[in-house]
Design an enzyme around this catalytic site. Structure first.
Site, PDB file in Angstrom:
ATOM      1  N   GLN A   1      -3.833   4.042   5.388  1.00  0.00           N
ATOM      2  CA  GLN A   1      -2.567   4.264   4.700  1.00  0.00           C
ATOM      3  C   GLN A   1      -2.793   4.695   3.262  1.00  0.00           C
ATOM      4  O   GLN A   1      -3.753   4.282   2.617  1.00  0.00           O
ATOM      5  CB  GLN A   1      -1.681   3.020   4.731  1.00  0.00           C
ATOM      6  CG  GLN A   1      -2.167   1.873   3.872  1.00  0.00           C
ATOM      7  CD  GLN A   1      -1.174   0.722   3.818  1.00  0.00           C
ATOM      8  OE1 GLN A   1      -0.258   0.630   4.625  1.00  0.00           O
ATOM      9  NE2 GLN A   1      -1.352  -0.166   2.862  1.00  0.00           N
TER      10      GLN A   1
ATOM     11  N   TYR B   1       6.891   8.374   5.799  1.00  0.00           N
ATOM     12  CA  TYR B   1       8.273   7.951   5.586  1.00  0.00           C
ATOM     13  C   TYR B   1       8.431   7.395   4.167  1.00  0.00           C
ATOM     14  O   TYR B   1       7.503   6.808   3.621  1.00  0.00           O
ATOM     15  CB  TYR B   1       8.713   6.898   6.613  1.00  0.00           C
ATOM     16  CG  TYR B   1       7.894   5.621   6.612  1.00  0.00           C
ATOM     17  CD1 TYR B   1       8.275   4.513   5.859  1.00  0.00           C
ATOM     18  CD2 TYR B   1       6.737   5.515   7.383  1.00  0.00           C
ATOM     19  CE1 TYR B   1       7.540   3.338   5.876  1.00  0.00           C
ATOM     20  CE2 TYR B   1       5.988   4.351   7.402  1.00  0.00           C
ATOM     21  CZ  TYR B   1       6.398   3.271   6.650  1.00  0.00           C
ATOM     22  OH  TYR B   1       5.656   2.110   6.652  1.00  0.00           O
ATOM     23  N   PRO B   2       9.603   7.592   3.558  1.00  0.00           N
ATOM     24  CA  PRO B   2       9.902   6.972   2.272  1.00  0.00           C
ATOM     25  C   PRO B   2      10.589   5.628   2.486  1.00  0.00           C
ATOM     26  O   PRO B   2      11.168   5.377   3.559  1.00  0.00           O
ATOM     27  CB  PRO B   2      10.850   7.978   1.620  1.00  0.00           C
ATOM     28  CG  PRO B   2      11.582   8.578   2.782  1.00  0.00           C
ATOM     29  CD  PRO B   2      10.619   8.587   3.936  1.00  0.00           C
ATOM     30  N   MET B   3      10.543   4.764   1.481  1.00  0.00           N
ATOM     31  CA  MET B   3      11.184   3.456   1.609  1.00  0.00           C
ATOM     32  C   MET B   3      11.572   2.897   0.244  1.00  0.00           C
ATOM     33  O   MET B   3      11.071   3.326  -0.793  1.00  0.00           O
ATOM     34  CB  MET B   3      10.268   2.470   2.333  1.00  0.00           C
ATOM     35  CG  MET B   3       8.995   2.128   1.593  1.00  0.00           C
ATOM     36  SD  MET B   3       8.110   0.735   2.338  1.00  0.00           S
ATOM     37  CE  MET B   3       9.267  -0.606   2.024  1.00  0.00           C
TER      38      MET B   3
ATOM     39  N   ARG C   1      -9.759   5.249  -3.912  1.00  0.00           N
ATOM     40  CA  ARG C   1      -8.433   4.928  -3.368  1.00  0.00           C
ATOM     41  C   ARG C   1      -7.320   5.584  -4.179  1.00  0.00           C
ATOM     42  O   ARG C   1      -6.275   5.934  -3.633  1.00  0.00           O
ATOM     43  CB  ARG C   1      -8.241   3.413  -3.328  1.00  0.00           C
ATOM     44  CG  ARG C   1      -9.180   2.693  -2.383  1.00  0.00           C
ATOM     45  CD  ARG C   1      -8.934   1.203  -2.362  1.00  0.00           C
ATOM     46  NE  ARG C   1      -7.593   0.883  -1.866  1.00  0.00           N
ATOM     47  CZ  ARG C   1      -7.098  -0.346  -1.809  1.00  0.00           C
ATOM     48  NH1 ARG C   1      -7.819  -1.382  -2.240  1.00  0.00           N
ATOM     49  NH2 ARG C   1      -5.874  -0.554  -1.350  1.00  0.00           N
TER      50      ARG C   1
ATOM     51  N   SER D   1       9.866  -7.396   5.053  1.00  0.00           N
ATOM     52  CA  SER D   1      10.485  -6.170   5.558  1.00  0.00           C
ATOM     53  C   SER D   1      11.888  -6.434   6.087  1.00  0.00           C
ATOM     54  O   SER D   1      12.822  -5.669   5.833  1.00  0.00           O
ATOM     55  CB  SER D   1       9.627  -5.551   6.671  1.00  0.00           C
ATOM     56  OG  SER D   1       8.445  -5.013   6.149  1.00  0.00           O
TER      57      SER D   1
ATOM     58  N   HIS E   1       2.626  -9.917   4.262  1.00  0.00           N
ATOM     59  CA  HIS E   1       2.774  -8.520   4.682  1.00  0.00           C
ATOM     60  C   HIS E   1       1.394  -7.888   4.868  1.00  0.00           C
ATOM     61  O   HIS E   1       1.139  -7.161   5.838  1.00  0.00           O
ATOM     62  CB  HIS E   1       3.565  -7.767   3.614  1.00  0.00           C
ATOM     63  CG  HIS E   1       4.091  -6.440   4.048  1.00  0.00           C
ATOM     64  ND1 HIS E   1       5.138  -6.301   4.941  1.00  0.00           N
ATOM     65  CD2 HIS E   1       3.730  -5.180   3.716  1.00  0.00           C
ATOM     66  CE1 HIS E   1       5.396  -5.023   5.127  1.00  0.00           C
ATOM     67  NE2 HIS E   1       4.546  -4.316   4.394  1.00  0.00           N
TER      68      HIS E   1
ATOM     69  N   LYS F   1      12.823  -1.036  -1.724  1.00  0.00           N
ATOM     70  CA  LYS F   1      13.022  -2.474  -1.663  1.00  0.00           C
ATOM     71  C   LYS F   1      14.491  -2.763  -1.971  1.00  0.00           C
ATOM     72  O   LYS F   1      15.044  -2.261  -2.954  1.00  0.00           O
ATOM     73  CB  LYS F   1      12.128  -3.191  -2.691  1.00  0.00           C
ATOM     74  CG  LYS F   1      10.644  -3.165  -2.355  1.00  0.00           C
ATOM     75  CD  LYS F   1      10.320  -3.967  -1.113  1.00  0.00           C
ATOM     76  CE  LYS F   1       8.819  -4.116  -0.940  1.00  0.00           C
ATOM     77  NZ  LYS F   1       8.463  -4.837   0.301  1.00  0.00           N
TER      78      LYS F   1
END
Length: 259
Positions: A183, A143-145, A129, A221, A170, A147
């Protein structure tokens, strides 16, 4: 408040590029075919690295107009990613494309996955992994994200127990798509402009919409997630990228002949 421990694997470079169509079409079919043979040589070297478990590589044709091509490289060090970048720059394909977006990160897993008393380097499942082979699924979504860190909705000021509960809920949504979506989460705090990069793989792109839509209604989210641009594409091999690139030249040649 102590920061959670993370497990870090291979460094990741997402390279999103646009084809300069005027330059590409002006080459003509013969030179364009030679260029794609040069590209195949480069790509095969990247696939060799993957087969040797020294890195990972994937190439994609991007939908929409934000980019045309996406190349994903993974390597053990940033220096090796820089080497790949220089090697790409030496290809003929680099001469007819330009970067429209790039992202640097490192494959990241939660520290809780480390089993007590087990050497992480000897844990084969964990290493697979942290150092993933590029999934073979036909579609990709990147996509970037971040918090959020605003007022009462400051993720980093939550008690650890509350964060764990949010992440547990989540994760339950993600499990609904087990076997449908793969993912790779990569951390980018201190490495790029966002905090994480999310790369999803699936044979049905509709799963991307359904998964992200479900996540929107998850409290973690809804309250804390901020998303960057989304890029969706189709995974291709050397023949696939050549066919797509050459279709632009072929269409141009047909139009010229008709005139």
């Amino acid at each position: 408040m102590a920061a959670p421990i993370t497990l870090d694997g291979w460094y990741v470079f997402h390279d999103l590029r646009r084809v300069r169509l005027h330059d590409w079409k002006s080459l003509g079919q013969t030179r364009a075919q030679a260029l794609m043979r040069d590209w195949a040589d480069f790509a095969n070297r990247q696939y060799d690295v993957q087969r040797n478990r020294e890195g990972s590589f994937g190439q994609f044709v991007v939908s929409g107009n934000k980019a045309d091509l996406l190349f994903i490289y993974m390597r053990p060090t940033l220096s090796e990613l820089n080497d790949v970048k220089a090697q790409f720059a030496s290809t003929d394909l680099a001469d007819v494309t330009e970067s429209v977006y790039s992202y640097v990160s490192v494959v990241e897993l939660g520290g809780y996955l480390a089993k007590p008393g087990v050497d992480i380097e000897q844990d084969e499942a964990l290493q697979a992994r942290l150092k993933p082979t590029m999934p073979v699924h036909s579609h990709v979504c990147f996509y970037p994200m971040n918090k959020r860190r605003q007022g009462a909705d400051n993720w980093y000021m939550l008690p650890p127990e509350e964060r764990r509960e949010f992440l547990k809920a989540h994760g339950m949504i993600g499990r609904q798509f087990a076997g449908k979506v793969k993912q790779i989460i990569s951390g980018s705090v201190g490495l790029d402009d966002w905090e994480w990069g999310v790369t999803l793989f699936s044979d049905d792109p509709l799963h991307f919409k359904k998964l992200v839509y479900e996540m929107r209604f998850d409290e973690s989210s809804a309250r804390f997630a901020e998303f960057g641009p989304f890029y969706v594409g189709v995974q291709v091999d050397n023949d696939g990228i050549s066919d797509w690139m050459m279709s632009c030249v072929s269409a141009s040649s047909r139009n010229a002949e008709s005139r």
